[in-house]
Design a protein around this motif. Structure first.
Motif, mmCIF file in Angstrom:
data_model
loop_
_atom_site.group_PDB
_atom_site.id
_atom_site.type_symbol
_atom_site.label_atom_id
_atom_site.label_comp_id
_atom_site.label_asym_id
_atom_site.label_seq_id
_atom_site.Cartn_x
_atom_site.Cartn_y
_atom_site.Cartn_z
ATOM 1 N N LEU A 61 -24.669 -12.121 14.036
ATOM 2 C CA LEU A 61 -24.601 -10.678 13.911
ATOM 3 C C LEU A 61 -24.187 -10.030 15.221
ATOM 4 O O LEU A 61 -24.762 -10.303 16.283
ATOM 5 C CB LEU A 61 -25.966 -10.132 13.476
ATOM 6 N N PHE A 94 -27.997 -17.179 10.074
ATOM 7 C CA PHE A 94 -27.295 -18.249 9.374
ATOM 8 C C PHE A 94 -27.464 -19.588 10.086
ATOM 9 O O PHE A 94 -27.544 -19.646 11.309
ATOM 10 C CB PHE A 94 -25.796 -17.931 9.293
ATOM 11 N N GLY A 95 -27.497 -20.639 9.296
ATOM 12 C CA GLY A 95 -27.411 -21.974 9.851
ATOM 13 C C GLY A 95 -25.967 -22.334 10.163
ATOM 14 O O GLY A 95 -25.052 -21.579 9.829
ATOM 15 N N PRO A 96 -25.744 -23.496 10.795
ATOM 16 C CA PRO A 96 -24.383 -23.886 11.182
ATOM 17 C C PRO A 96 -23.526 -24.361 10.026
ATOM 18 O O PRO A 96 -22.308 -24.494 10.176
ATOM 19 C CB PRO A 96 -24.619 -25.017 12.180
ATOM 20 N N GLY A 97 -24.141 -24.618 8.889
ATOM 21 C CA GLY A 97 -23.378 -24.989 7.708
ATOM 22 C C GLY A 97 -23.304 -26.483 7.468
ATOM 23 O O GLY A 97 -23.478 -27.299 8.379
ATOM 24 N N ASN A 157 -31.376 -8.234 8.783
ATOM 25 C CA ASN A 157 -30.453 -9.154 9.427
ATOM 26 C C ASN A 157 -30.517 -10.482 8.704
ATOM 27 O O ASN A 157 -31.548 -10.862 8.165
ATOM 28 C CB ASN A 157 -30.838 -9.364 10.886
ATOM 29 N N PHE A 158 -29.404 -11.147 8.697
ATOM 30 C CA PHE A 158 -29.353 -12.494 8.153
ATOM 31 C C PHE A 158 -29.079 -13.454 9.296
ATOM 32 O O PHE A 158 -28.110 -13.300 10.024
ATOM 33 C CB PHE A 158 -28.237 -12.611 7.110
ATOM 34 N N GLN A 163 -17.732 -15.447 13.186
ATOM 35 C CA GLN A 163 -17.928 -16.827 12.758
ATOM 36 C C GLN A 163 -17.156 -17.749 13.673
ATOM 37 O O GLN A 163 -15.944 -17.622 13.819
ATOM 38 C CB GLN A 163 -17.477 -17.050 11.311
ATOM 39 N N TYR A 166 -22.614 -4.358 8.205
ATOM 40 C CA TYR A 166 -22.816 -5.339 9.272
ATOM 41 C C TYR A 166 -21.474 -5.878 9.743
ATOM 42 O O TYR A 166 -20.526 -5.991 8.965
ATOM 43 C CB TYR A 166 -23.637 -6.531 8.756
ATOM 44 N N MET A 202 -16.795 -15.557 1.813
ATOM 45 C CA MET A 202 -18.217 -15.914 1.731
ATOM 46 C C MET A 202 -18.732 -15.491 0.358
ATOM 47 O O MET A 202 -18.646 -14.316 -0.006
ATOM 48 C CB MET A 202 -19.013 -15.205 2.821
ATOM 49 N N GLN A 221 -29.597 -26.765 9.635
ATOM 50 C CA GLN A 221 -28.929 -27.563 8.602
ATOM 51 C C GLN A 221 -28.495 -28.846 9.300
ATOM 52 O O GLN A 221 -27.602 -28.838 10.123
ATOM 53 C CB GLN A 221 -27.737 -26.810 7.999
ATOM 54 N N GLY A 281 -19.546 -24.392 14.246
ATOM 55 C CA GLY A 281 -20.840 -24.880 14.726
ATOM 56 C C GLY A 281 -21.914 -23.828 14.850
ATOM 57 O O GLY A 281 -23.066 -24.146 15.162
ATOM 58 N N HIS A 282 -21.556 -22.563 14.605
ATOM 59 C CA HIS A 282 -22.532 -21.478 14.777
ATOM 60 C C HIS A 282 -22.830 -20.714 13.500
ATOM 61 O O HIS A 282 -23.670 -19.827 13.504
ATOM 62 C CB HIS A 282 -22.038 -20.477 15.825
ATOM 63 N N GLY A 283 -22.181 -20.994 12.428
ATOM 64 C CA GLY A 283 -22.379 -20.159 11.251
ATOM 65 C C GLY A 283 -21.886 -18.759 11.555
ATOM 66 O O GLY A 283 -20.909 -18.555 12.274
ATOM 67 N N LEU A 284 -22.589 -17.777 11.026
ATOM 68 C CA LEU A 284 -22.247 -16.387 11.295
ATOM 69 C C LEU A 284 -23.305 -15.791 12.221
ATOM 70 O O LEU A 284 -24.500 -16.037 12.046
ATOM 71 C CB LEU A 284 -22.192 -15.571 9.995
ATOM 72 N N PHE A 321 -16.340 -10.974 10.129
ATOM 73 C CA PHE A 321 -16.673 -10.583 8.767
ATOM 74 C C PHE A 321 -17.497 -9.304 8.786
ATOM 75 O O PHE A 321 -18.432 -9.155 9.571
ATOM 76 C CB PHE A 321 -17.501 -11.667 8.076
ATOM 77 N N TYR A 377 -20.209 -9.430 11.641
ATOM 78 C CA TYR A 377 -20.525 -10.776 12.091
ATOM 79 C C TYR A 377 -19.278 -11.401 12.695
ATOM 80 O O TYR A 377 -18.158 -11.051 12.345
ATOM 81 C CB TYR A 377 -20.961 -11.667 10.918
ATOM 82 N N PHE A 382 -23.661 -22.453 3.610
ATOM 83 C CA PHE A 382 -24.508 -21.888 4.651
ATOM 84 C C PHE A 382 -25.842 -21.453 4.069
ATOM 85 O O PHE A 382 -25.887 -20.750 3.058
ATOM 86 C CB PHE A 382 -23.839 -20.678 5.316
#
Lengths: 113, 116
Positions: free
Chosen positions: A45, B106-109, B103-104, A37, A33, B45, B6, A40-43, A90, A35, B91
């Motif tokens: 895809l 993710f939240g904003p953390g 697929n993963f 980053q 994968y 991560m 989150q 404010g958005h996390g990761l 990533f 990604y 996260f």
């Protein structure tokens, strides 16, 4: 340690130039994968691969292409870099089995000026 | 579309105390997986803990436990006996099934700061 490396680790490039990021894994994982980053958005895809020459788009694929000619390498290409593609990228693999947890490479910090 | 929320952008906790990081998710799938990752200031991560949607017991991994409330669609991370090294971004992520892979989302953390 899932044996994932990314190159380069840091890159500064100019708007409009092509850029290729490489992800290399040593443990023969099927799924890989890419990604990005951003704060404010996390990761999010970009693209993923489920085998050699088998790829599909993710949530934010516009402006990116990928290739996987060997199991161990997954390349991400920005055909014509834009400032909005400044980000940390990533690569990840997911394990087979019930959980499919992902393990990540160290990341590539890309700055487009 | 899958979504992870989150609601705590930042949290503070005193060293040696427990802390709960909130995560809610939205899915129409019956089968899914929930994960927590830690990202220290060095940037990598790190996988912490996993909970499957059909798991009846809450997952635990050392000082980490996942408080899974399926009806409320929440998957909160509990860190017991906080340490200074726990200061990091955390996260929450959910695995969704794609056509040919996983697929993963993710939240904003949440940024956790552990105070001495």
């Amino acid at each position: 340690d899932a044996g994932i490396t990314q190159s380069p680790r840091h890159k500064v490039t100019e708007t409009g130039t092509p850029v290729t990021l490489r992800c290399h894994q040593t443990e023969n994982h099927r799924y890989m994968y890419w990604y990005r980053q951003d704060p404010g958005h996390g990761l999010r895809l970009i693209h993923y691969s489920y085998g050699v020459k088998d790829t599909d788009k993710g949530e934010v694929s516009d402006g990116y292409s990928v290739s996987r000619s060997k199991t161990e390498d997954f390349l991400l290409t920005l055909e014509s870099a834009t400032s909005s593609q400044t980000s940390v990228y990533f690569c990840a693999i997911s394990l087979s089995g019930a959980r499919y947890e992902q393990y990540f490479g160290p990341g590539t910090r890309l700055t487009v000026t | 579309a899958q979504k992870i929320t989150q609601t705590q952008p930042g949290m503070f906790v005193q060293e040696k105390e427990a802390v709960t990081l909130d995560c809610t998710y939205d899915t129409s799938d019956q089968s899914y997986g929930l994960f927590w990752y830690k990202q220290p200031s060095s940037g990598e991560m790190i996988f912490l803990i996993y909970q499957g949607s059909y798991d009846e017991q809450n997952a635990t991994e050392g000082r980490y436990s996942l408080n899974f409330q399926k009806a409320r669609k929440s998957a909160n991370l509990v860190i017991s006996a906080s340490q200074l090294g726990d200061s990091a971004m955390y996260f929450c992520a959910m695995r969704e099934v794609l056509s040919y892979g996983q697929n993963f989302v993710f939240g904003p953390g949440t940024r956790l700061s552990v105070l001495p």
